[in-house]
Design an enzyme around this catalytic site. Structure first.
Site, PDB file in Angstrom:
ATOM      1  N   ARG A   1      -0.895  74.347  15.540  1.00  0.00           N
ATOM      2  CA  ARG A   1      -1.000  75.446  14.573  1.00  0.00           C
ATOM      3  C   ARG A   1      -0.731  74.927  13.146  1.00  0.00           C
ATOM      4  O   ARG A   1       0.338  74.400  12.868  1.00  0.00           O
ATOM      5  CB  ARG A   1       0.046  76.502  14.927  1.00  0.00           C
ATOM      6  CG  ARG A   1       0.214  77.586  13.897  1.00  0.00           C
ATOM      7  CD  ARG A   1       1.503  78.359  14.134  1.00  0.00           C
ATOM      8  NE  ARG A   1       1.621  79.450  13.212  1.00  0.00           N
ATOM      9  CZ  ARG A   1       2.767  80.068  12.926  1.00  0.00           C
ATOM     10  NH1 ARG A   1       3.879  79.691  13.524  1.00  0.00           N
ATOM     11  NH2 ARG A   1       2.797  81.051  12.061  1.00  0.00           N
TER      12      ARG A   1
ATOM     13  N   HIS B   1      10.519  88.545   8.798  1.00  0.00           N
ATOM     14  CA  HIS B   1      10.121  89.257   7.576  1.00  0.00           C
ATOM     15  C   HIS B   1       9.827  90.738   7.816  1.00  0.00           C
ATOM     16  O   HIS B   1       9.591  91.477   6.870  1.00  0.00           O
ATOM     17  CB  HIS B   1       8.872  88.600   6.969  1.00  0.00           C
ATOM     18  CG  HIS B   1       8.921  87.107   6.946  1.00  0.00           C
ATOM     19  ND1 HIS B   1       9.951  86.411   6.355  1.00  0.00           N
ATOM     20  CD2 HIS B   1       8.088  86.157   7.470  1.00  0.00           C
ATOM     21  CE1 HIS B   1       9.740  85.110   6.496  1.00  0.00           C
ATOM     22  NE2 HIS B   1       8.615  84.937   7.183  1.00  0.00           N
TER      23      HIS B   1
ATOM     24  N   ASP C   1      19.046  94.002  13.451  1.00  0.00           N
ATOM     25  CA  ASP C   1      20.119  94.804  14.066  1.00  0.00           C
ATOM     26  C   ASP C   1      20.713  94.084  15.271  1.00  0.00           C
ATOM     27  O   ASP C   1      21.920  94.156  15.506  1.00  0.00           O
ATOM     28  CB  ASP C   1      19.582  96.168  14.523  1.00  0.00           C
ATOM     29  CG  ASP C   1      19.414  97.158  13.375  1.00  0.00           C
ATOM     30  OD1 ASP C   1      19.844  96.851  12.242  1.00  0.00           O
ATOM     31  OD2 ASP C   1      18.841  98.240  13.616  1.00  0.00           O
TER      32      ASP C   1
ATOM     33  N   ALA D   1       7.434  85.164  12.087  1.00  0.00           N
ATOM     34  CA  ALA D   1       6.973  86.282  11.245  1.00  0.00           C
ATOM     35  C   ALA D   1       7.881  87.507  11.366  1.00  0.00           C
ATOM     36  O   ALA D   1       8.022  88.280  10.410  1.00  0.00           O
ATOM     37  CB  ALA D   1       5.546  86.647  11.619  1.00  0.00           C
TER      38      ALA D   1
ATOM     39  N   ARG E   1       6.370  79.994  -0.258  1.00  0.00           N
ATOM     40  CA  ARG E   1       5.109  80.523   0.287  1.00  0.00           C
ATOM     41  C   ARG E   1       4.886  81.964  -0.224  1.00  0.00           C
ATOM     42  O   ARG E   1       5.453  82.351  -1.236  1.00  0.00           O
ATOM     43  CB  ARG E   1       5.150  80.422   1.812  1.00  0.00           C
ATOM     44  CG  ARG E   1       5.318  78.959   2.273  1.00  0.00           C
ATOM     45  CD  ARG E   1       5.373  78.848   3.784  1.00  0.00           C
ATOM     46  NE  ARG E   1       4.115  79.258   4.397  1.00  0.00           N
ATOM     47  CZ  ARG E   1       3.969  79.483   5.704  1.00  0.00           C
ATOM     48  NH1 ARG E   1       5.003  79.332   6.528  1.00  0.00           N
ATOM     49  NH2 ARG E   1       2.798  79.846   6.194  1.00  0.00           N
TER      50      ARG E   1
ATOM     51  N   ASN F   1      14.681  81.098  15.211  1.00  0.00           N
ATOM     52  CA  ASN F   1      13.521  81.118  14.322  1.00  0.00           C
ATOM     53  C   ASN F   1      12.672  82.305  14.771  1.00  0.00           C
ATOM     54  O   ASN F   1      11.897  82.195  15.721  1.00  0.00           O
ATOM     55  CB  ASN F   1      12.720  79.817  14.402  1.00  0.00           C
ATOM     56  CG  ASN F   1      11.590  79.800  13.371  1.00  0.00           C
ATOM     57  OD1 ASN F   1      11.269  80.831  12.766  1.00  0.00           O
ATOM     58  ND2 ASN F   1      10.983  78.639  13.176  1.00  0.00           N
TER      59      ASN F   1
ATOM     60  N   TYR G   1       3.320  73.126   9.596  1.00  0.00           N
ATOM     61  CA  TYR G   1       4.358  73.079  10.643  1.00  0.00           C
ATOM     62  C   TYR G   1       4.460  71.723  11.343  1.00  0.00           C
ATOM     63  O   TYR G   1       5.282  71.554  12.239  1.00  0.00           O
ATOM     64  CB  TYR G   1       4.085  74.187  11.681  1.00  0.00           C
ATOM     65  CG  TYR G   1       4.101  75.572  11.071  1.00  0.00           C
ATOM     66  CD1 TYR G   1       5.282  76.103  10.562  1.00  0.00           C
ATOM     67  CD2 TYR G   1       2.933  76.340  10.977  1.00  0.00           C
ATOM     68  CE1 TYR G   1       5.308  77.360   9.978  1.00  0.00           C
ATOM     69  CE2 TYR G   1       2.951  77.603  10.399  1.00  0.00           C
ATOM     70  CZ  TYR G   1       4.133  78.106   9.911  1.00  0.00           C
ATOM     71  OH  TYR G   1       4.167  79.353   9.322  1.00  0.00           O
TER      72      TYR G   1
ATOM     73  N   SER H   1       9.131  75.783   7.691  1.00  0.00           N
ATOM     74  CA  SER H   1       8.571  75.670   6.338  1.00  0.00           C
ATOM     75  C   SER H   1       9.548  76.292   5.340  1.00  0.00           C
ATOM     76  O   SER H   1      10.439  77.068   5.716  1.00  0.00           O
ATOM     77  CB  SER H   1       7.226  76.404   6.274  1.00  0.00           C
ATOM     78  OG  SER H   1       7.406  77.791   6.559  1.00  0.00           O
TER      79      SER H   1
ATOM     80  N   ARG I   1       7.098  86.414   2.645  1.00  0.00           N
ATOM     81  CA  ARG I   1       7.963  85.526   3.464  1.00  0.00           C
ATOM     82  C   ARG I   1       9.328  85.299   2.802  1.00  0.00           C
ATOM     83  O   ARG I   1      10.177  84.620   3.350  1.00  0.00           O
ATOM     84  CB  ARG I   1       7.280  84.170   3.693  1.00  0.00           C
ATOM     85  CG  ARG I   1       6.031  84.258   4.536  1.00  0.00           C
ATOM     86  CD  ARG I   1       5.455  82.881   4.822  1.00  0.00           C
ATOM     87  NE  ARG I   1       4.032  82.954   5.085  1.00  0.00           N
ATOM     88  CZ  ARG I   1       3.488  83.244   6.278  1.00  0.00           C
ATOM     89  NH1 ARG I   1       4.245  83.439   7.319  1.00  0.00           N
ATOM     90  NH2 ARG I   1       2.174  83.312   6.415  1.00  0.00           N
TER      91      ARG I   1
END
Ligand code: DQA
Length: 140
Positions: free
Chosen positions: A17, A77, A84, A74, A104, A71, A22, A99, A108
């Site tokens: 990807r 964000h 929570d 997405a 970016r 991690n 990455y 990254s 992000r």
């Protein structure tokens, strides 16, 4: 020490990807490196593309390990629910990103997790995970 790495959406595609962002290494290969480098750590790993599964994984890890390296990709964000979940557990969580999310797109720059994390490591490639582990095992 037991540490669990929880990876969010699309991180199963590491290696193929957007390698310019990455890198070209698969996470499975990287895991082997980590295990060699930190022989005293008992590692476990979870990856999911599903938000609710990540919330379940965070809650479960809280009763099973000493620290979580998260991690959320997405979902960092976008997900109030994952934020929570991190807020709701006593087990320390270090938020990592491969990254430099601040270099970016502006969407992000926001993370629903950071406020509740023990610390944040962004932008060091896969080494972000290694730095998080080092901080968990360091006694200084
Ligand atoms: C990421 C950064 C996120 O913005 C992105 O959505 C990802 C990966 C990183 O590790 O750099 O999927 O969390």
């Amino acid at each position: 020490m037991k540490l669990r790495i929880i990876n969010g959406p699309n991180l199963n595609l590491l290696g193929t990807r957007q390698p310019e962002i990455y890198g070209g290494q698969t996470f499975k290969d990287y895991q082997e490196l980590l295990e060699k480098e930190f022989p005293t750590v008992e590692f476990s790993y979870i990856q999911s593309n599903v938000e609710g599964e990540l919330i379940n994984a965070i809650q479960k890890a809280a009763t099973e390990v000493d620290g979580i390296i998260l991690n959320a990709a997405a979902y960092a964000h976008t997900s109030v629910g994952i934020g929570d979940a991190v807020a709701g557990i006593a087990t320390p969580v270090i938020e990592v990103h491969i990254s430099n999310t601040f270099a970016r797109e502006s969407f992000r720059h926001q993370s629903y997790i950071s406020k509740y994390a023990k610390g944040i490591i962004v932008g060091f490639g896969l080494q972000s995970y290694k730095l998080a582990i080092a901080s968990f095992i360091s006694s200084d």
